[in-house]
Structures are given as C-alpha cells and as structure tokens.
Design an enzyme around this catalytic site. Structure first.
Site, short mmCIF file in Angstrom:
data_model
loop_
_atom_site.label_atom_id
_atom_site.label_comp_id
_atom_site.label_asym_id
_atom_site.label_seq_id
_atom_site.Cartn_x
_atom_site.Cartn_y
_atom_site.Cartn_z
N THR A 1 0.83 -1.20 0.00
CA THR A 1 0.00 0.00 0.00
C THR A 1 0.87 1.25 0.00
O THR A 1 1.93 1.26 0.59
CB THR A 1 -0.87 -0.01 1.27
OG1 THR A 1 -1.60 -1.23 1.30
CG2 THR A 1 -1.81 1.16 1.31
N ILE A 2 0.39 2.29 -0.65
CA ILE A 2 1.05 3.59 -0.57
C ILE A 2 0.09 4.58 0.08
O ILE A 2 -1.14 4.42 0.02
CB ILE A 2 1.51 4.13 -1.94
CG1 ILE A 2 0.35 4.31 -2.92
CG2 ILE A 2 2.57 3.21 -2.52
CD1 ILE A 2 -0.37 5.60 -2.85
#
Length: 536
Positions: free
Chosen positions: A356-357
């Site tokens: 995830t960012i």
C-alpha cells in the site's frame, strides 16, 4: 562510478519537519512527491496533486500499488470532509461453492481467484470530476513520463522489489504469471537501487485512462483485455463486473479523542478499528509516551478493537452490528473494563444494538487530501495484464469461505479492506491528513500517530520517527529496534510475547500534514522508506 552500498547506513540521521505556505505533498517516493508539487505549481489544487502523486506511485513504487488496485480518500474541501470508497467487489460469477469444489478451504493469496474489480482508476476519475481543477491528462502527465522515459529506482523500493522477485521466482510457476516477470524484471532479476526501470505498457495505459477519464479501463479495450486475461488464467472477473463499477462517495465516521475528531472511511474499510481503540484509550490518562503503562494500554486496546473488527467488519450492507453501536460511549466503557494489569486474549463483544502507498496533499485554498491505494500484498495477485502494466490486486484474499461470517465471499460483495486514510479536525476546522500504510498495521499506526500528536505533543516528523510496535496475534507483539530495553522487558513481564523485529518493510510507512491557524503547513515523512515532503 561510486562503490557504495545503498542499504548501508551506519550513523543515526535526523529529518526535520517541513514548513510551507502555498502547498505540500508528502509521500513515500521523492519523484512522486515532485510530480504532485509540479501540478500544484501549474495551477492545480490539492486534489489534482493527489491524483498526480498517486498515478506516479504506480510507476515508481510498484512494489506496493498499481493501476489494478483499490483506493480510498478523505478530502477536505469547502469546509467539509468528504469520503471516497474506491474498493471493488468480487466477480458476479464467483462463489464459495465453486472455490470449495476446486479444493479451496480458504481464499488463495495469489493467482486469478483473489482478483476483485480494481477501483484505483475510478478513484482518480471521480476525484478529478468532483473536486479537481485540471483534466486528468494534465495531472497524470508526470506519471506517463516516468513510465515512458524511465527513472532510477530508489533504495527501499529496490529492496522490496528484490524480496518480491525472489519470492515470486519460487512461487509463481503457472504460465499466467509470466507477464509479471516480463514487466517487472530487468535481465531476469529485480532492478537495483539507482538502476533505470521503464514500462511502455504502463505509460500507454496511464495515457488511455487520462484521455477518457478511465472509461476504457472499465468499459473499453482495457476492460476486455483484463477480463479475458483473468478468465484465461482460471478466474471469474468479467467485462460486466468492470462495466458496472462505480466508486462510492461516503460519509466519514469519527470519534472524539480529547477534543480532536479523528476521521476514517466507514466499513468495508477497517478504520473503525482505530476509532474503537481510541474510544477505549481516551478513558486513561497518559503522561509519558515511552512508559510501560502507555505501551500496555495501547496494545490491549488494539487487541480489543481488532477482536471486534475482525468479527464484525464487512461490506456495509452485510454487517450485523452498526458502526454507531460499536462506537458508542457505553460500549467503549464496557470494553475498557477488560484491560487488566496483564496481557489478555479478548473475545469480540456484542454491543447493544441501535502491499500500500499513502500520500497527503494540501494547497493554499484550504483543500487537503488523505489518499491511499494498494495492490494489497506487495505486487498483488501476481497477474499483470500483458502489455499494459496493469498489476491486478489480490484484495479478495481478505474474504473468508465461512458462509456464516459477515465477511464471507459472495458475488458482487466487497471484502474487508485494510487500507485506511486518516484525517484530524478540531472544532469543525481541518487540522490535516495523516496515514500509516501496511496491512493490519494501519489502525495500529493511526492510534500511535494520533496519540503522539494529541497526548505527547510531538511534531509531524517526530511522530513518524518514534519507535513503533505491532500487535500480530494472540499475545504476540513485534517491537521495533529503537524501543527502550526496559519497555521490551516490561512488556514480557506483563505477559506480552514481545519480540524484536529488524524487518525493514514492517511497522508501516506514514505521512502527516498539519495546518495551523495562520494557514502554515507543517509536514513529516516516513523515515522507514524513501519518503519525501515536497513543499512550496
């Protein structure tokens, strides 16, 4: 030219909090932050900058997100907070019976079966249409250029890439995984730090999404390629699933923590877990961050919150307990009483019914964005639509095949979702966006960031620099190096099965931007990755 090790840092370093007036972008990769800042400087607002940064991150940090993933956003605009749930549903043709008949007792991690409808392109298009001031072709131009011209891979992303490549080389034997290696390998290996990587297919897909506001991704040539590839691999995703997709604008949920309102996206996301824990913790007084009492209470509250979250959170239409009941003061009081002087193994309660960012952006018009997108487990399912750069996520792995559970797999249903953007307000005014990505670490990171800010008065950078812990299961707690020895030993003395962790990819990666009463922005960025604050 230089003979140095990009992973060797023998001396302690310090980052300072960043200040700016006109705009700010904070995220996990400098080139992506710069792409967002350039859009701000070209006349875009914080929403345009978030799209620019998010699109660029699919190129420069493919180890954590991609075009074929999901996204959530909290957007402060015109004095109000808006929520966007851009998570996708399971294909209409899939079912528990079909997976059981194929020999599956749980959802697979990789391959075609955990692929759900990707929501990320829809998120970009919806945000631009409702709040943006620039067309997608302008805001996504930087991402297209990075994919087409190439860029030097940054240090921590190269490390994660190498870890994933080694795993996939052993795990991915089926022919449908070959496109992943074709897309993400350089001469049969992962790229090294500083090595140029490019993807023409990725550039072409981003350009197509920008040209028609993602219409082709959901109802055109890209949709047809994606569905055909997944079905040829043995999956169930169909063009009809993609054509029916629409992101949902939702009302954020919150709890009040010592005068501050902490906001999250409602289920199917698990931001509710962070709010449940904070509701419990506000009944205690904490005078010191690095004390055994603080650590013990935080960990016990997270365990109680997760016991409820994992039992009750599902797609909103399938939940059997309301968010309002779970966040009631009476229920928080009841759960708080379960925190004892020693570690415990809590069960879910039953309230009275009634990869995830993460990025943050802000501009000088008052707009602020808390945005998160993910392929879930690093690169996701391992499926890459040939020639497109579309790495499909494996979010469906979060479904259970237990038909009695509210989060069981069902056609057209969204799974329990781990990605959560956070936002802080006080007295109806925006303080700003914050987030800590990293699977089931995320609510735990949110709790630690809120308490670092509200209880212990740490600035955004210090809040992110501080050592973290992560509850994993039962009484197992992973403790980051940098935590005081007496706290580690103290936790073990209270019955926590604490262990040191040197995992460079663990404990989440966060960003924070706060705005003061004079409109000055103050940002911090994650020291555990290649984080950057780009300020104007």
């Amino acid at each position: 030219m230089f003979n140095f090790d990009p992973n060797h840092y023998p001396y302690a370093s310090r980052r300072s909090a960043h200040y700016a007036k006109r705009g700010m972008v904070a995220t996990s990769q400098p080139l992506a932050a710069q792409a967002g800042l350039e859009v701000l400087q070209a006349g875009g607002n914080a929403i345009d900058a978030a799209i620019a940064t998010a699109a660029a991150l699919t190129v420069v940090e493919p180890t954590a997100n991609g075009i074929g993933g999901d996204a959530f956003a909290l957007i402060w605009s015109e004095g109000k907070l808006h929520g966007l749930n851009a998570s996708g549903a399971a294909p209409l043709a899939i079912s528990i019976d079909k997976l059981n008949a194929a020999g599956h007792q749980s959802m697979p991690k990789y391959g075609p079966l955990p692929v759900t409808v990707p929501g990320t392109p829809g998120a970009w298009a919806s945000m631009a249409e409702r709040f943006g001031s620039l067309p997608l072709q302008r805001s996504m131009a930087g991402a297209v250029a990075l994919a087409q011209e190439g860029y030097p891979v940054s240090q921590m992303i190269a490390f994660a890439w190498q870890q994933a490549h080694a795993l996939f080389k052993n795990e991915f034997k089926a022919p449908y995984f070959q496109s992943w290696f074709d897309t993400f390998s350089v001469d049969g290996r992962a790229p090294c730090a500083g090595e140029i990587w490019r993807s023409q297919g990725h550039a072409d897909t981003l350009r197509a999404i920008a040209a028609d506001n993602a219409a082709s991704f959901y109802r055109g040539a890209l949709a047809e390629k994606t569905a055909a590839f997944v079905q040829a691999a043995g999956g169930y995703l169909d063009v009809a699933d993609l054509a029916a997709y629409q992101p949902q604008w939702v009302d954020p949920i919150s709890c009040n923590y010592r005068g501050y309102d902490v906001w999250e996206i409602p289920p199917n996301g698990h931001g509710l877990v962070a709010l449940l824990a904070l509701n419990i913790l506000k009944g205690f007084e904490f005078s010191e961050r690095d004390s055994l009492q603080t650590y013990h209470c935080q960990i016990e509250a997270i365990k109680l919150a997760y016991a409820d979250g994992l039992a009750h959170i599902a797609d909103s239409g399938h939940m059997r307990v309301s968010v309002e009941d779970l966040l009631s003061e009476a229920y928080a009081d009841e759960r708080r009483k379960l925190i004892d002087v020693r570690a415990s193994l809590p069960l879910p309660g039953q309230p009275s019914r009634g990869g995830t960012i993460y990025l943050s952006t802000a501009d000088d018009e008052g707009n602020m964005v808390s945005f998160i997108q993910s392929n879930y487990m690093g690169f996701g399912s391992g499926l890459v639509v040939p020639g497109t750069g579309i790495a499909l996520h494996n979010r469906g792995n979060n479904f259970t095949l237990d038909g009695a559970h509210p989060n069981c797999l069902a056609p057209g249903k969204r799974p329990y979702h781990t990605i959560i953007p956070g936002f802080l307000t006080k007295n109806g005014q925006a303080i700003g966006p914050f987030g800590v990505m990293g699977g089931f670490m995320q609510p735990q990171g949110h709790v630690q960031m809120v308490m670092n800010t509200v209880d212990f008065g740490l600035n955004p950078q210090s809040s992110l620099d501080a050592p973290r812990w992560e509850w994993e299961s039962a009484n197992n707690v992973s403790v980051e190096h940098g935590t005081a020895e007496h706290l580690f030993r103290g936790l073990r003395g209270l019955g926590h099965d604490a262990s040191w962790s040197a995992n460079q990819l663990g404990f989440g990666r966060g960003q924070i931007i706060w705005r003061d009463q004079h409109g000055v922005l103050c940002g911090g960025t994650e020291p555990r990755t290649d984080g950057c604050v780009a300020a104007w």
